[in-house]
Design an enzyme around this catalytic site. Structure first.
Site, PDB file in Angstrom:
ATOM      1  CG  ASP A   1     -59.809 -45.511  30.538  1.00  0.00           C
ATOM      2  OD1 ASP A   1     -59.506 -46.138  31.568  1.00  0.00           O
ATOM      3  OD2 ASP A   1     -58.981 -44.861  29.871  1.00  0.00           O
TER       4      ASP A   1
ATOM      5  CG  HIS B   1     -56.658 -45.650  33.473  1.00  0.00           C
ATOM      6  ND1 HIS B   1     -57.064 -45.508  32.170  1.00  0.00           N
ATOM      7  CD2 HIS B   1     -55.305 -45.485  33.466  1.00  0.00           C
ATOM      8  CE1 HIS B   1     -56.011 -45.287  31.403  1.00  0.00           C
ATOM      9  NE2 HIS B   1     -54.936 -45.261  32.165  1.00  0.00           N
TER      10      HIS B   1
ATOM     11  CB  SER C   1     -53.116 -43.092  30.302  1.00  0.00           C
ATOM     12  OG  SER C   1     -53.151 -44.428  29.913  1.00  0.00           O
TER      13      SER C   1
END
Length: 461
Positions: A164, A204, A389
């Protein structure tokens, strides 16, 4: 090296009025993450400028192919016969790919180095501020029946690689729960999040990693940075990181690699490179086709590693376009190739329905909570985000619970965590699911059913 983008598959839950481009970002007071900046939406066919990726046939060497096509070597995929090359002069990627594909005696595949894009940057969406108490008390654990599962297993010693944007290495929630990782964007050993709340991808990876640990509190996260602060990366970088995750010391005889891999990102086109990387990671390398992708002796290290059952179950987010037509890769390849040790994961809501933003279709294999999900964010705090996600790492965490729950169904002489083959883990999650409401045939991960190998608990719709 600055990679071009893969899509990190989240959309934000906003706590403030959106900006003109449809999201929050810099307008948040006191925190929040991800701004639009100058990131633009990319087309389906977007690729790295002047780059091609090729695999050579067994016995073929690069130099004659490179010279015949006026290409410059950028990198090799470990010792494997796969190369990243630069197109020179007035030549174009399309022309070079066409020539290389026509060279069937020497070249197995040729393709551009594909790009994708994160929904954060495409939609200018951000995470909103959350509260620490919401992390454990939110709706998702109940929907997954985590309490019942965690009474049997906490995911002890399972290594989960998170590919990520990196991670907030100093976040208190990660103390004692991280393994050494790597930054494949800046090519260094510190996979820390970069940037700030004005960057579209900021936070994220930290959010995703926190959800793995919400599901599997005693698992260990291996953070690998493959996306920059704007949520950008490329297929080559992801493939390198994926194979590093399952063999960090490059010694196929040692058991130091991930047992489970999550990537909440993807491209809008299939790429042979990522298909091969996922198959290598899951040890799905026994090719029944006439043309064997792994016949070359330059894959021998992978064969040695897989003979020791040192592969990983892979979970990939399905995408956030609310589409039954759009496919995200490599998630779609899990079912379309198929890759037995991989699963595509879409998002559900607290009402046990498919989320409006969640991609769906026959290629999507599992659902998990992904709407208004609280998890860790940079700076030691917590934030709320929505997306596939968020669903994928919860499924990956449940896979860790399953692996740590006891001996796998077909140990073949292997013990402990390696008694579970990647395909056995993935199959258990698929077999022990619960229904969703709303008429969809998609089924949701049921952690208690998966860990105890019992029937899932369907809701009253």
């Amino acid at each position: 090296m600055r990679p071009s983008v893969l899509r990190c598959l989240s959309i934000a839950a906003l706590a403030v009025l959106p900006t003109a481009c449809g999201g929050g970002g810099g307008g948040l007071l006191g925190g929040g993450g991800g701004g639009c900046g100058a990131v633009l939406a990319l087309g389906v066919n977007a690729a790295e400028p002047d780059e091609v990726v090729i695999q050579l046939r067994p016995g073929q060497s690069l130099e004659p192919v490179r010279m015949a096509n006026n290409l410059t070597l950028i990198g090799q995929f470990g010792a494997r016969p796969i190369f990243r090359l630069r197109v020179n002069g007035a030549d174009t990627v399309d022309a070079a790919v066409a020539r290389l594909r026509a060279d069937t005696a020497r070249v197995m595949f040729a393709e551009p180095n594909l790009q994708g894009q994160s929904p954060e940057s495409r939609r200018c969406s951000v995470w909103s501020i959350g509260e620490p108490g919401e992390y454990a008390a939110q709706w998702a654990p109940d929907a997954l029946r985590l309490d019942g599962a965690q009474a049997f297993s906490q995911g002890a010693n399972v290594r989960v690689a998170v590919l990520d944007t990196g991670i907030d290495l100093a976040h208190p929630a990660f103390t004692g729960r991280l393994l050494p990782g790597y930054d494949f964007v800046d090519d260094d050993a510190s996979p820390a999040e970069r940037g700030d709340r004005n960057d579209a991808g900021f936070g994220h990876g930290t959010h995703v990693a926190g959800l793995v640990l919400l599901a599997a509190p005693q698992a260990r996260v291996m953070p690998l940075r493959v996306l920059d602060e704007t949520g950008q990366g490329n297929a080559w970088v992801l493939a390198e990181a994926l194979t590093w995750a399952v063999d960090p010391d490059a010694n196929p005889a040692t058991d130091d690699g991930a047992h489970v891999v999550n990537f909440s990102l993807g491209t809008l086109r299939p790429t042979k490179l990522l298909e091969i990387a996922v198959r290598l990671a899951t040890c799905d390398i026994d090719d029944d086709d006439d043309e064997d992708d792994f016949e070359d002796t330059r894959f021998d290290a992978d064969r040695t590693r897989c003979a020791g059952r040192r592969g990983a179950a892979v979970f990939a987010a399905a995408g956030n376009s609310g589409s039954g037509v759009e496919l995200q890769y490599p998630a779609a390849e899990a079912s379309l190739v198929p890759i037995l040790g991989a699963r595509s994961v879409t998002a559900s809501t607290e009402a046990r329905r498919l989320a409006d933003f969640a991609n769906f279709g026959s290629w999507v294999q599992l659902a998990a909570p992904g709407d208004d999900i609280t998890s860790t964010v940079p700076g030691g705090g917590y934030g709320v985000w929505s997306g596939t996600s968020m669903a994928s790492p919860l499924a990956a965490g449940v896979a860790a619970l399953v692996m740590a729950s006891g001996t796998g169904p077909d140990p073949q002489g292997f013990t402990g965590l390696r008694s579970w083959a990647p395909e056995d883990v993935a199959k258990r999650l698929s077999d022990r699911t619960a229904a969703l409401c709303g008429g969809t045939s998609l089924r949701q991960v049921d952690a208690q059913a998966a860990v105890t190998d019992s029937s899932g608990l369907d809701p009253s719709c």
